[in-house]
Design an enzyme around this catalytic site. Structure first.
Site, PDB file in Angstrom:
ATOM      1  N   ARG A  64       0.850  -1.186   0.000  1.00  0.00           N
ATOM      2  CA  ARG A  64       0.000   0.000   0.000  1.00  0.00           C
ATOM      3  C   ARG A  64       0.885   1.235   0.000  1.00  0.00           C
ATOM      4  O   ARG A  64       2.110   1.141   0.090  1.00  0.00           O
ATOM      5  CB  ARG A  64      -0.904   0.008   1.248  1.00  0.00           C
ATOM      6  CG  ARG A  64      -0.179  -0.427   2.523  1.00  0.00           C
ATOM      7  CD  ARG A  64      -0.809   0.095   3.769  1.00  0.00           C
ATOM      8  NE  ARG A  64      -0.717   1.534   3.866  1.00  0.00           N
ATOM      9  CZ  ARG A  64       0.385   2.197   4.201  1.00  0.00           C
ATOM     10  NH1 ARG A  64       1.519   1.559   4.465  1.00  0.00           N
ATOM     11  NH2 ARG A  64       0.371   3.504   4.274  1.00  0.00           N
ATOM     12  N   GLY A  65       0.241   2.402  -0.099  1.00  0.00           N
ATOM     13  CA  GLY A  65       0.976   3.652  -0.171  1.00  0.00           C
ATOM     14  C   GLY A  65       1.202   4.028  -1.620  1.00  0.00           C
ATOM     15  O   GLY A  65       1.711   3.228  -2.417  1.00  0.00           O
ATOM     16  N   ALA A  66       0.853   5.260  -1.979  1.00  0.00           N
ATOM     17  CA  ALA A  66       0.838   5.660  -3.385  1.00  0.00           C
ATOM     18  C   ALA A  66       2.141   5.389  -4.131  1.00  0.00           C
ATOM     19  O   ALA A  66       2.130   4.740  -5.179  1.00  0.00           O
ATOM     20  CB  ALA A  66       0.441   7.134  -3.495  1.00  0.00           C
ATOM     21  N   ARG A  98      -6.944  -0.323  -7.384  1.00  0.00           N
ATOM     22  CA  ARG A  98      -7.347   0.706  -6.419  1.00  0.00           C
ATOM     23  C   ARG A  98      -7.476   2.013  -7.192  1.00  0.00           C
ATOM     24  O   ARG A  98      -6.505   2.500  -7.783  1.00  0.00           O
ATOM     25  CB  ARG A  98      -6.333   0.842  -5.283  1.00  0.00           C
ATOM     26  CG  ARG A  98      -6.249  -0.396  -4.401  1.00  0.00           C
ATOM     27  CD  ARG A  98      -5.555  -0.109  -3.086  1.00  0.00           C
ATOM     28  NE  ARG A  98      -6.368   0.735  -2.217  1.00  0.00           N
ATOM     29  CZ  ARG A  98      -5.936   1.272  -1.073  1.00  0.00           C
ATOM     30  NH1 ARG A  98      -4.682   1.090  -0.688  1.00  0.00           N
ATOM     31  NH2 ARG A  98      -6.742   2.011  -0.330  1.00  0.00           N
ATOM     32  N   GLN A 212      -3.256   2.271  10.266  1.00  0.00           N
ATOM     33  CA  GLN A 212      -1.936   2.317   9.626  1.00  0.00           C
ATOM     34  C   GLN A 212      -0.948   3.135  10.443  1.00  0.00           C
ATOM     35  O   GLN A 212       0.261   2.867  10.414  1.00  0.00           O
ATOM     36  CB  GLN A 212      -2.047   2.905   8.214  1.00  0.00           C
ATOM     37  CG  GLN A 212      -2.822   2.044   7.227  1.00  0.00           C
ATOM     38  CD  GLN A 212      -4.265   2.454   7.115  1.00  0.00           C
ATOM     39  OE1 GLN A 212      -4.859   2.967   8.066  1.00  0.00           O
ATOM     40  NE2 GLN A 212      -4.844   2.257   5.948  1.00  0.00           N
ATOM     41  N   ASP A 253      -2.352  10.566  -2.082  1.00  0.00           N
ATOM     42  CA  ASP A 253      -2.594   9.484  -3.026  1.00  0.00           C
ATOM     43  C   ASP A 253      -2.909  10.006  -4.420  1.00  0.00           C
ATOM     44  O   ASP A 253      -2.716   9.299  -5.402  1.00  0.00           O
ATOM     45  CB  ASP A 253      -3.736   8.601  -2.529  1.00  0.00           C
ATOM     46  CG  ASP A 253      -3.297   7.737  -1.368  1.00  0.00           C
ATOM     47  OD1 ASP A 253      -2.940   6.573  -1.611  1.00  0.00           O
ATOM     48  OD2 ASP A 253      -3.276   8.230  -0.226  1.00  0.00           O
ATOM     49  N   ASN A 263      -5.995  12.159   0.314  1.00  0.00           N
ATOM     50  CA  ASN A 263      -5.116  11.405   1.208  1.00  0.00           C
ATOM     51  C   ASN A 263      -5.980  10.573   2.141  1.00  0.00           C
ATOM     52  O   ASN A 263      -7.213  10.674   2.140  1.00  0.00           O
ATOM     53  CB  ASN A 263      -4.198  12.348   1.994  1.00  0.00           C
ATOM     54  CG  ASN A 263      -3.074  11.607   2.684  1.00  0.00           C
ATOM     55  OD1 ASN A 263      -2.385  10.778   2.073  1.00  0.00           O
ATOM     56  ND2 ASN A 263      -2.858  11.862   3.962  1.00  0.00           N
ATOM     57  N   LYS A 264      -5.330   9.761   2.952  1.00  0.00           N
ATOM     58  CA  LYS A 264      -6.052   8.868   3.856  1.00  0.00           C
ATOM     59  C   LYS A 264      -7.116   9.636   4.632  1.00  0.00           C
ATOM     60  O   LYS A 264      -6.882  10.737   5.124  1.00  0.00           O
ATOM     61  CB  LYS A 264      -5.072   8.207   4.820  1.00  0.00           C
ATOM     62  CG  LYS A 264      -5.697   7.232   5.785  1.00  0.00           C
ATOM     63  CD  LYS A 264      -6.462   6.119   5.074  1.00  0.00           C
ATOM     64  CE  LYS A 264      -5.598   5.345   4.126  1.00  0.00           C
ATOM     65  NZ  LYS A 264      -6.378   4.314   3.374  1.00  0.00           N
TER      66      LYS A 264
END
Length: 380
Positions: A64-66, A98, A212, A253, A263-264
């Protein structure tokens, strides 16, 4: 034997964690991922032998993570090519895995284009696959270098905004080596401040519902010896009110053409709090996260996650509390609103830090000018 170039790009100090690596055992090439769903209980690798397995890993947040999704997507195309699968089909599966993280599509398209360009020049299947792998490695190396540059620019910006002393920084979600080919985005800035002996405290939002921050950022902070404290997301307001936050650092993201940042989920409330309390709100992201084809925040597709993530508390796999299922915390059938991201408009953002420099104030014109200097703008 593991391919060391894929894990530790040339000329770049390797990240603390083996987050992603290309390997070539006798049975054929594979992509090996650190399973982030098992952290912090245990460090376990997941081996992907084909693209469907990688897609499942992406959707399950194993990886995960852009920025790292872009790298994983690129290696996924290379994996399909090396194993003789349909590259176009594989690219489509990966790009749809995603929808919000623009880096994923960027990495997939870039490596697929390298494969097709080689094939158009008459390269055989093996040579075209080699071209795809070379492009994936190049993307990996570039992201590591971008991480270094973002840390440099971010520390300089903090020194300009907050002269004369140690910094108390608040972060959300996870933005370290677990999301990058290097040491991360926002976390890399905090890590650089720490190494300079000027980090007073890293405030770590737990980042509900999947934690996270609690599971991953606290894990990385502890590994690197940072002075940090974990807090529930809804405790951030009291920190601001007490004057305990000097700046907010978050990742991204997707960044739209007007400077709106996805973003998250939970990032937008922090931006509002920061604005009210006159605290800098800083976004740190590589230019691969910029999507000039998305005009503004309203055009960003926000991924909706399963309701079970909210209605149940599921411990990390491999932990002592892992009994194979989650603890139910809501009535059976409770309706759930569970967006993975929220959108912060540019007027709430003090600056966007990229490997090409800093944008402040955040405007569409400034973003376009910065991207014009970069070779990393999204391939449409």
């Amino acid at each position: 034997m593991a391919d060391q170039d894929a894990q530790s790009p040339v000329g770049i100090e390797p990240p603390a964690l083996p987050v992603l690596r290309w390997d070539e055992p006798p049975e054929g090439p594979v992509l090996v991922l650190l399973d982030q769903t098992r952290l912090p209980a245990e460090e376990v690798e997941l081996v992907c032998t084909d693209v469907p397995a990688l897609v499942r890993a992406i959707q399950a947040l194993v990886v995960r993570g852009a920025p790292l999704l872009g790298i994983a997507g690129g290696y996924g195309v290379a994996l399909a090519a090396a194993r003789g699968y349909d590259v176009a089909e594989a690219a489509g599966l990966l790009e749809r895995a995603r929808p919000t993280a623009v880096n994923l599509g960027y990495g997939v398209r870039r490596v697929a284009q390298a494969y097709w360009a080689a094939a158009e020049k008459g390269a055989g299947t093996e040579a075209a696959a080699a071209a795809a792998l070379a492009e994936a490695r190049a993307l990996h190396q570039e992201d590591a270098r971008a991480s270094e540059r973002m840390a440099e620019f971010g520390v300089t910006l903090l020194d300009e905004l907050l002269p004369g002393g140690g910094h108390r920084l608040l972060t959300h979600c996870n933005t370290g080596a677990l999301v990058s080919g290097g040491e991360g985005t926002a976390f890399a800035v905090a890590l650089r401040v720490h190494r300079q002996g000027r980090l007073r405290r890293l405030w770590v939002d737990e980042t509900r519902p999947l934690l996270q921050g609690a599971r991953l950022t606290a894990y990385e902070a502890a590994r690197n010896g940072l002075a940090y404290s974990l807090l529930t997301d809804n405790a951030a307001g009291s920190l601001f009110a007490a004057g305990e936050v000097d700046a907010v650092l978050v990742g991204a993201d997707r960044i739209a053409a007007d400077g709106s940042v996805a973003n998250k989920v939970g990032s937008y409330p922090l931006a509002v709090l920061a604005k009210y309390h006159h605290v800098p709100f800083i976004v740190v992201a590589p230019t691969t996260t910029v999507d000039l084809e998305t005009p503004d925040g309203t055009a960003i597709v926000v991924e909706q996650r399963p309701g079970q993530e909210v209605t149940e508390l599921t411990p990390p796999r491999g932990s002592a509390a892992d009994g194979g299922g989650g603890m139910v915390v809501a009535p059976l059938g409770a309706p759930v609103y569970n967006p993975a991201f929220d959108i912060t408009p540019p007027e709430l953002i003090t600056a966007i830090v990229t490997e090409e420099g800093v944008i402040s104030p955040v405007t569409g014109v400034g973003l376009a000018e910065l991207c014009a200097r970069s070779s990393q703008v999204t391939i449409s």
